[in-house]
Design an enzyme around this catalytic site. Structure first.
Site, PDB file in Angstrom:
ATOM      1  CG  ASN A 171      -0.362  -6.949  -1.621  1.00 36.31           C
ATOM      2  OD1 ASN A 171      -0.990  -7.559  -2.805  1.00 36.31           O
ATOM      3  ND2 ASN A 171      -0.905  -6.903  -0.456  1.00 36.31           N
ATOM      4  CD  GLU A 214      -2.874  -1.180   2.249  1.00 33.21           C
ATOM      5  OE1 GLU A 214      -2.800  -0.256   3.298  1.00 33.21           O
ATOM      6  OE2 GLU A 214      -3.652  -1.846   2.357  1.00 33.21           O
ATOM      7  CD  GLU A 251      -4.762  -7.863   1.450  1.00 30.06           C
ATOM      8  OE1 GLU A 251      -5.673  -6.945   1.872  1.00 30.06           O
ATOM      9  OE2 GLU A 251      -3.544  -7.603   1.498  1.00 30.06           O
TER      10      GLU A 251
HETATM   11  C1  XIL Z   1      -6.473  -6.634   7.876  1.00 31.65           C
HETATM   12  C2  XIL Z   1      -6.979  -7.845   9.008  1.00 31.65           C
HETATM   13  O1  XIL Z   1      -7.696  -8.582   8.240  1.00 31.65           O
HETATM   14  C3  XIL Z   1      -7.491  -7.457  10.062  1.00 31.65           C
HETATM   15  O2  XIL Z   1      -7.626  -8.732  11.011  1.00 31.65           O
HETATM   16  C4  XIL Z   1      -6.689  -6.350  10.739  1.00 31.65           C
HETATM   17  O3  XIL Z   1      -7.206  -6.045  11.712  1.00 31.65           O
HETATM   18  C5  XIL Z   1      -6.300  -5.370   9.851  1.00 31.65           C
HETATM   19  O4  XIL Z   1      -5.697  -5.668   8.729  1.00 31.65           O
HETATM   20  N1  XIL Z   1      -4.981  -4.744   3.573  1.00 31.65           N
HETATM   21  C6  XIL Z   1      -4.072  -5.745   4.043  1.00 31.65           C
HETATM   22  C7  XIL Z   1      -4.379  -6.568   5.016  1.00 31.65           C
HETATM   23  O5  XIL Z   1      -3.055  -5.763   3.395  1.00 31.65           O
HETATM   24  O6  XIL Z   1      -3.331  -6.805   5.933  1.00 31.65           O
HETATM   25  C8  XIL Z   1      -5.532  -6.005   6.019  1.00 31.65           C
HETATM   26  O7  XIL Z   1      -5.831  -7.065   6.936  1.00 31.65           O
HETATM   27  C9  XIL Z   1      -6.692  -5.582   4.914  1.00 31.65           C
HETATM   28  C10 XIL Z   1      -6.254  -4.535   3.983  1.00 31.65           C
END
Ligand code: XIL
Length: 540
Positions: free
Chosen positions: A193, A144, A262
């Site tokens: 990512n 990010e 994701e």
């Molecule tokens: C999220 C997790 O799913 C949660 O459990 C945590 O509280 C916050 O992070 N982008 C990402 C992930 O790269 O690591 C994030 O995961 C969601 C958004």
């Protein structure tokens, strides 16, 4: 087996045998999901191991848990997860070496010099990548780092998020962390990512960054520095699949691999998913998997972010493939067999679920508050397609022998029309499918009519403008728009059914559309496809 003809016992359906998702996609790409914790329930373990052949630790391998204090590395939880995943015969993906969230402040807080920050970043990346070397197939090295709305995607450095890493080190932190990861684990595929990579500008910034760094380091340990781009894939019912596909193609043209890292599709609200939303969600999953299959040459892995709706990080919007009871949702069957799911559900699903409202006969004056509107039924326009719950409202409809009349009242609007794109301004849209044909492309009886709070109108097709008239009144954070929409292809009569929907676009104070509320159509495709519209019954 003897058949039970003449038997009085009721036939019992055989148990549902579901083909594992990982088997269906074996020759295409890996199928992943999160490993949320060290200890999983029986149901969680079943879903994870039956349907998936790859896993990502949901939190355990992020910087904060791995090195909460300088030099204090804590690998116990992460090791337990990785070992369990490998013992189940699955592949492990690492997430993530550098991020602006879930990272300890000491690494790059105020007062840390550039040299110290570089030392902290590379020590973390090296130590962690070395620790898991041989056990992970790939790493999200950097997560990010690009802004959401890059003004100038051609200049990727100017598009970098102003994170603490950026502020302490500068734009070269990107190559620094990738180089450290490559040295520490030359066998792992190294990924950049990010989310919202279906946004064409954001994707272009990422493309330019990866292109430049791979040209600068064509031979970092025998190959270019960055091996892959991870598209997180946090989608919703409105996601434009051609944008998703365009980004896959753009990244693929760099010669890097792409993974969907994701995936989830937000569809419900308040932990509720209606039947119609469940089917629309299934269609989005189905269409996404069709896109992924088409680009299987480029795509290495598709990882879902959540074993079920209950444990998902976005549980209130029911985005996963399995429900709270671990039962497969339409989303699962959409992903499992996209073409069959789409064929079975696209029309019937949209039709049977369509809401219906009555429109009474009458001819209102558009300007001012004509009392005749009070006789019209109120239609709520309050189902959000977006995560942001912005402006909502109500609509009333009247008809006469030539026109439909629609009055939309909008609440909680920010009243912004600075964006050059009229759909991004505070505005209302009416969709009409005069013959209620529910076609998946616009035909000559279909039209989209948009009016902003300042009474500026736009049309699709442009010819729908002919004979159209509107008026708008603003009062505080509310506005009303009244429209006269000529019926172009039908002769309306008592009992006529007309395909109909209303959309409210809510802008942010910065002038970007942040919310979309609908009456019925949650497919996100109203501008080209009438199959998801609700229905008006004209009564006299
Ligand atoms: C999220 C997790 O799913 C949660 O459990 C945590 O509280 C916050 O992070 N982008 C990402 C992930 O790269 O690591 C994030 O995961 C969601 C958004």
């Amino acid at each position: 087996m003897p058949s039970g003809s003449g038997d009085s016992e009721e036939a019992v359906a055989p148990p549902l045998r579901i083909t594992p998702l990982k088997t269906v996609y074996e020759s295409y790409f890996l199928i992943g999901n999160v490993a949320p914790r060290q200890y999983l329930s029986e149901d969680e373990t079943y879903i994870l191991t039956a349907h998936h052949n790859a896993a990502t630790a949901e939190n355990a391998m992020k910087p904060q848990p791995l090195q909460p204090n300088k030099g204090d590395f804590r690998f116990e939880q992460a090791d337990a997860i990785v070992d369990a995943v490998l013992a189940a015969g699955m592949k492990m993906h690492g997430h993530t070496l550098a991020w602006h969230q879930q990272s300890p402040a000491w690494m790059n807080e105020e007062g840390v010099s550039r040299e110290e920050a570089i030392e902290n970043l590379t020590t973390h990346a090296r130590t962690v990548a070395e620790h898991f070397r041989g056990r992970v197939i790939s790493w999200d090295v950097l997560n990010e780092a690009i802004n959401d709305n890059s003004a100038n995607p051609a200049d990727w450095r100017a598009s970098l998020r102003q994170s603490r890493w950026y502020q302490t080190i500068g734009p070269d932190y990107v190559e620094i962390v990738f180089r450290a990861a490559r040295e520490a684990d030359p066998g792992a595929m190294l990924y950049y990512n990010d989310y919202n990579l279906d946004n064409r500008n954001k994707a272009l910034s990422v493309y330019n960054m990866v292109k430049e760094l791979n040209e600068k380091y064509p031979n970092a340990g025998g190959r270019p520095l960055i091996d892959g781009i991870g598209m997180q894939g946090h989608y919703n019912l409105q996601t434009n699949l051609s944008n998703v596909e365009a980004s896959i193609e753009r990244f693929s043209s760099l010669g890097v691999e792409v993974s969907v890292t994701e995936l989830d599709v937000q569809a419900g609200t308040d932990y509720e998913l209606t039947e119609a939303q469940g089917i629309s969600q299934g269609i989005v999953y189905a269409r996404l998997f069709n896109v992924f299959k088409k680009h299987a040459e480029t795509i290495a892995r598709v990882t879902m972010w959540g074993l079920n709706d209950d444990s998902s990080w976005r549980s209130e919007r029911s985005p996963a493939m399995f429900d709270a009871e671990f039962q497969p949702k339409p989303a699962f069957f959409g992903a499992l067999n996209p073409d069959v799911f789409i064929a079975q559900n696209l029309k019937s699903g949209a039709k049977s679920a369509a809401k219906q409202a009555e429109a009474h006969y009458g001819t209102p004056k558009l300007d001012g508050n004509d009392a005749i509107w009070n006789s019209a039924t109120e239609i709520p326009v309050n189902q959000h397609l977006t995560a942001w719950q912005g402006a909502t409202g109500t609509a009333r409809v009247l008809w006469d022998d030539k026109n439909l009349y629609v009055l939309v009242t909008v609440h909680n609007a920010v009243m912004n029309k600075t964006n050059a794109n009229p759909a991004e301004q505070d505005s209302v849209e009416v969709f009409i499918d005069e013959n209620n044909g529910k076609t998946n492309a616009f035909e000559k009886d279909d039209g989209q009519y948009r009016v902003n709070f300042d009474n500026e109108a736009s049309f699709n097709p442009a010819s729908a403008k002919s004979g159209f008239k509107s008026a708008a009144i603003v009062s505080g954070a509310a506005y009303t728009v009244a429209m006269r929409i000529p019926l172009r292809t039908i002769k309306p009569a008592n009992g006529t059914l007309v395909g109909f929907d209303v959309q409210i676009n809510g802008a942010s104070p910065q002038g970007m559309r942040q919310s979309v509320a609908m009456w019925n159509d949650l497919t996100g495709g109203s501008a080209t496809d009438t199959s998801g519209y609700g229905m008006l019954k004209l009564v006299k």
